[in-house]
Design an enzyme around this catalytic site. Structure first.
Site, PDB file in Angstrom:
ATOM      1  N   ASP A 189      40.541  26.607  10.402  1.00  0.00           N
ATOM      2  CA  ASP A 189      41.684  26.333   9.524  1.00  0.00           C
ATOM      3  C   ASP A 189      42.976  26.264  10.363  1.00  0.00           C
ATOM      4  OD1 ASP A 189      42.909  26.971   6.492  1.00  0.00           O
ATOM      5  OD2 ASP A 189      44.095  27.829   8.127  1.00  0.00           O
ATOM      6  N   ALA A 218      43.283  19.671   0.533  1.00  0.00           N
ATOM      7  CA  ALA A 218      42.425  19.313   1.680  1.00  0.00           C
ATOM      8  C   ALA A 218      40.938  19.414   1.346  1.00  0.00           C
ATOM      9  CB  ALA A 218      42.744  20.239   2.849  1.00  0.00           C
ATOM     10  N   GLY A 229      38.621  30.031   1.780  1.00  0.00           N
ATOM     11  CA  GLY A 229      37.623  29.442   0.889  1.00  0.00           C
ATOM     12  C   GLY A 229      37.522  27.924   1.025  1.00  0.00           C
ATOM     13  N   THR A 259      40.543  35.043   4.662  1.00  0.00           N
ATOM     14  CA  THR A 259      41.349  35.378   3.478  1.00  0.00           C
ATOM     15  C   THR A 259      40.522  36.294   2.584  1.00  0.00           C
ATOM     16  OG1 THR A 259      40.550  33.548   2.091  1.00  0.00           O
ATOM     17  CG2 THR A 259      42.488  33.095   3.456  1.00  0.00           C
ATOM     18  N   LYS A 293      27.606  28.644  -2.725  1.00  0.00           N
ATOM     19  CA  LYS A 293      28.026  27.310  -3.146  1.00  0.00           C
ATOM     20  C   LYS A 293      29.066  26.716  -2.207  1.00  0.00           C
ATOM     21  CE  LYS A 293      28.912  28.719  -7.467  1.00  0.00           C
ATOM     22  NZ  LYS A 293      29.180  28.644  -8.905  1.00  0.00           N
TER      23      LYS A 293
END
Ligand SMILES: NC(=O)c1ccc[n+]([C@@H]2O[C@H](COP(=O)([O-])OP(=O)(O)OC[C@H]3O[C@@H](n4cnc5c(N)ncnc54)[C@H](O)[C@@H]3O)[C@@H](O)[C@H]2O)c1
Length: 379
Positions: free
Chosen positions: A54, A88, A119, A144, A156
């Site tokens: 990230d 994004a 996430g 996070t 998922k």
């Protein structure tokens, strides 16, 4: 017998073992191969890894991550830097990751992609991993709170296309590691993750976990889940353990009566105007109002949960609710399409620890719930 003969042909039936792990590792960036030899998978089989990071994590922790990889003798090309945030969460970002996998010739087995972020990084890189060679392994380093206590081990992965998370797969990271010392000290981000933590404690089979959060949660949140705070670690570990048990018992959502669905039936109506965790809390608040009117819980339990939500600093109301029942009913209709045609909205039943599922919520009930919530939020 995987293949049996039927009246008109053959039927195949196979089961596929799925294994994944989650670990809280305070001091993650200082780890050595002696502490956690398998932090990056089996290095003897191959030391090559594609790295996805990230943007904000690269800015804050990039040097430490690269040093950590060097200590483990990991060979990697330049990291694929991906932005966080809902905007994004697209196929375009996922395609960039797939291209890097192709360029570095990631094999089907043995070279897990290493993903660092929240996430969004998880969901997007996980989707890319699920599709490349029809599924390559990846490992996830959650930076996070939301990613640590939910996304990182929730099986998922998805990107949004029109509707949030519309295109996805079940493809868990083979291992997730997290350290709350990595989390941003940003009040909104912390509150967002807290929404998902509180979600779980509202339906956790062990009601003492809610009591513990009630006693310590507001301080822990205020201090951004300090890694040296035993209460913060307890809250994180209990959330992961409870959620993981719940998900592993029903991994592919065949059964729509799922405690962890709490807060996720109406919340898509509020996103992305409202952040995910806060949207989950607004959903829970409305569910509690409806449950009280349906006499599933007493007003005293509703008010206790509302008090804890308020004490953590999460909002009890947002302008998005001024739009009335329409968008919420649309979200509930879509939720039903996902859950065998039924809403199945979990709420505590009579007391914490027990859960029941609300069906057939009407627009009139949502309207009343909005009025009830507005009253409580102003009290
Ligand atoms: N797969 C699942 O089952 C599941 C479960 C829960 C949530 N989610 C998804 O997770 C997403 C929300 O997760 P999130 O809140 O982590 O979002 P995110 O990944 O967008 O991170 C939020 C922001 O924080 C930044 N960031 C990340 N780590 C940081 C760090 N250590 N320091 C500073 N900044 C940092 C990111 O760049 C981004 O701007 C949503 O898209 C939600 O749908 C998925």
């Amino acid at each position: 017998m995987p293949v049996t003969t039927t009246e008109r042909g053959w039927k195949a039936s196979v089961t596929r073992p799925v294994e994944w792990t989650a670990e809280v590792l305070p001091g993650l960036l200082d780890t050595t191969p002696d502490d956690v030899p398998d932090l990056f998978g089996d290095r003897k089989a191959s030391p090559k890894r594609v790295l996805v990071v990230d943007t904000e994590v690269m800015n804050r922790h990039g040097d430490a991550i690269l040093n950590l990889l060097a200590r483990f003798d990991i060979e990697h090309p330049l990291p694929v830097i991906v932005p966080g945030g809902e905007a994004a969460k697209t196929r375009i970002t996922a395609n960039r990751i797939t291209e890097a996998m192709e360029k570095f010739n990631v094999p089907r087995f043995g070279e897990p992609v290493l993903v660092w972020g929240g996430g969004v990084a998880h969901d997007v890189a996980g989707l890319a991993a699920s599709q490349f060679r029809r599924g390559v392994p990846y490992r996830f380093y959650a930076t996070t709170l939301v990613a640590a206590i939910d996304a990182g081990f929730a099986l998922k992965v998805a990107v949004s296309q029109g509707w949030k998370n519309r295109v996805g797969a079940y493809h868990p990271a083979e291992a997730m590691f997290t350290d709350s010392g990595l989390f941003p000290h940003d009040r909104e981000r912390t509150l967002d993750g807290t929404g998902e933590v509180l979600k779980w404690f509202c339906v956790d089979p062990d009601p003492t976990h809610f009591d513990h959060f009630e006693a310590h949660g507001p301080r822990v949140v205020q201090e951004h889940f300090r890694p040296d705070d035993p209460e913060a670690l307890t809250i994180i570990r209990r959330t992961i353990a409870g959620m993981m048990r719940e998900l592993a018992a029903n991994p592919f959502e065949a059964n729509s009566l799922r405690r962890s669905y709490v807060g996720h039936g109406m919340s898509p109506a509020f996103e992305p105007l409202v952040s995910h965790g806060q949207a989950v809390i607004l959903d829970i608040l409305l569910s509690l109002m409806i449950a009280t009117r349906r006499d599933l819980i007493r007003a005293s339990l509703r008010d206790r949960i509302v008090r804890v939500i308020r004490d953590t600093g999460l909002a009890l109301w947002h302008d998005v609710l001024d739009d009335g029942p329409g968008p919420i009913m649309d979200a509930l209709a879509d939720t039903s399409r996902h859950r065998h045609g039924r809403m199945s909205i979990p709420v505590p039943y009579r007391r914490l620890g027990r859960v029941t599922y609300m069906q057939d919520i009407s627009a009139a009930e949502v309207d009343t719930a909005l009025h009830d919530l507005q009253g409580i939020s102003k009290a």
